[in-house]
Design a protein around this motif. Sequence first.
Motif, short mmCIF file in Angstrom:
data_model
loop_
_atom_site.label_atom_id
_atom_site.label_comp_id
_atom_site.label_asym_id
_atom_site.label_seq_id
_atom_site.Cartn_x
_atom_site.Cartn_y
_atom_site.Cartn_z
N SER A 183 0.86 -1.18 -0.05
CA SER A 183 -0.02 -0.06 -0.20
C SER A 183 0.89 1.14 -0.02
CB SER A 183 -1.07 -0.15 1.32
OG SER A 183 -1.63 1.06 1.38
N ALA A 184 0.07 2.31 -0.23
CA ALA A 184 1.01 3.65 -0.38
C ALA A 184 1.08 4.21 1.14
CB ALA A 184 -0.17 4.90 -1.07
N VAL A 226 4.81 1.77 -0.95
CA VAL A 226 5.22 0.15 -1.42
C VAL A 226 4.42 -0.15 -2.44
CG1 VAL A 226 5.54 -2.29 -0.69
CG2 VAL A 226 5.53 -0.51 1.03
N ASN A 227 5.31 -0.22 -3.48
CA ASN A 227 4.69 -0.36 -4.95
C ASN A 227 4.70 -1.65 -5.67
OD1 ASN A 227 7.07 0.31 -5.72
ND2 ASN A 227 6.72 2.13 -6.95
N GLY A 228 5.61 -2.27 -5.01
CA GLY A 228 5.85 -3.72 -5.79
C GLY A 228 5.95 -4.98 -5.08
N ARG A 270 4.97 6.08 -8.73
CA ARG A 270 3.64 6.29 -7.76
C ARG A 270 2.48 5.55 -8.07
NH1 ARG A 270 3.78 10.35 -4.85
NH2 ARG A 270 1.42 10.31 -4.28
N LYS A 271 2.79 4.54 -9.11
CA LYS A 271 1.93 3.33 -9.26
C LYS A 271 2.75 2.03 -9.10
CE LYS A 271 0.90 4.55 -13.56
NZ LYS A 271 0.17 4.46 -14.72
N LYS A 272 2.00 1.00 -9.44
CA LYS A 272 2.61 -0.48 -9.21
C LYS A 272 3.66 -0.55 -10.20
CE LYS A 272 1.18 -3.72 -11.75
NZ LYS A 272 0.47 -4.77 -12.55
#
Length: 378
Positions: A183-184, A226-228, A270-272
């Motif tokens: 999650s962000a 956390v994007n990955g 800012r994305k996956k």
Amino acid sequence: MLGFLTARQAGLDDPLRLRRAESTRRVLSLTLNPDRDVDRIHGNGINTIDIEVIEGRYMLSGGADGVIVIYDLENYSGNLQYTCKAVCTVGRSNRHVHKFSVETVQWYPYDTGMFVSSSFDKTMKVWDTETLKPAEVFEFEGNIYSHHLSPIARKHSLIAGHRAEVLSVRWSPRYEHILATASADSKVKVWDVRRASGCLFTLDQHNGDKSKAASEAVNTAHNGRVNGLCFTADGLYLLTTGTDDRMRLWNSATGENTLLNYGKVSNDSRKKLQFTVSRGCSPEFVFVPCESSVAVYAIHTGELVTTLRGHYNNVDCCEFHPDYQELYSGGKDCNILAWIPVLRASDVEEESRSANQAAGDQSSVNPAFQDAWSSDED
């Protein structure tokens, strides 16, 4: 390599050892292949790609333009140089196309007749591959950053939540009921969908030592979004990436941070961020988009093995093909690049020397195996 083949033929080695050695060699020799192109269809950046596991032949891609493309990776031309053709496209003229950026595409794990896509238009669509029409459309209240179908489960449900956007979700390849979400809000949670409470534990980068963490950083996996997420092939470990330019390796059963240091892993997305791991190698490797290149690390030592350079802009996704130890990557330059194993010069010379010794140097052959036949009738 001939040594491995001889040992296998003589029954001295497990065949799996040869397979692992060759798979590892192929990964270590990955390079941008000048003879293989992938049709350039997308008009904007490529966010996500997926290769089906039934035949290992078809690849999906989804772009910031809302377009979805299916490619055929097989070469039936008989020529060394060929292009992986787009066999069908859900383009802007298709009335079922996503209105905004496609963030995730994934084949149904058991049948290439179906795939799933999710988008910033707040919909997730289940597609019939034959008709290229959605068999089901799910509408949500917010943007969909990521979805994932379990590679092993046939029936399951999920209810999970975060205080901020869920940027990445992954099912465990080992246990069909275990799910990880990133999650962000800097948190990574591991869920058991069979339980009423759902959440098993929240990953903590400090392993519970509150003296090392500020009060606001307790139970956070990273000091940023956390994007990955990616499980290792055996499901025993979980890799995470964050906008703090760090990648971390966790024990998926206990949630313990292994404290392995991969150094700086540049990440400002800012994305996956879609990254992937090798399969069938020893050691195992992880392929991580890192600005305009793909960084290759040894998973359990943290060593940066090599950096694959070829994109002209940031790389957003990569996918490993386990059947051939190939890698495909997509980025904001609208290109999908194919990274293919090649024989290094030293390998060619070594195999040539081994072959010459085996075939031509009769003096080095054990007398028990020398040819004693003669045409002399006397």
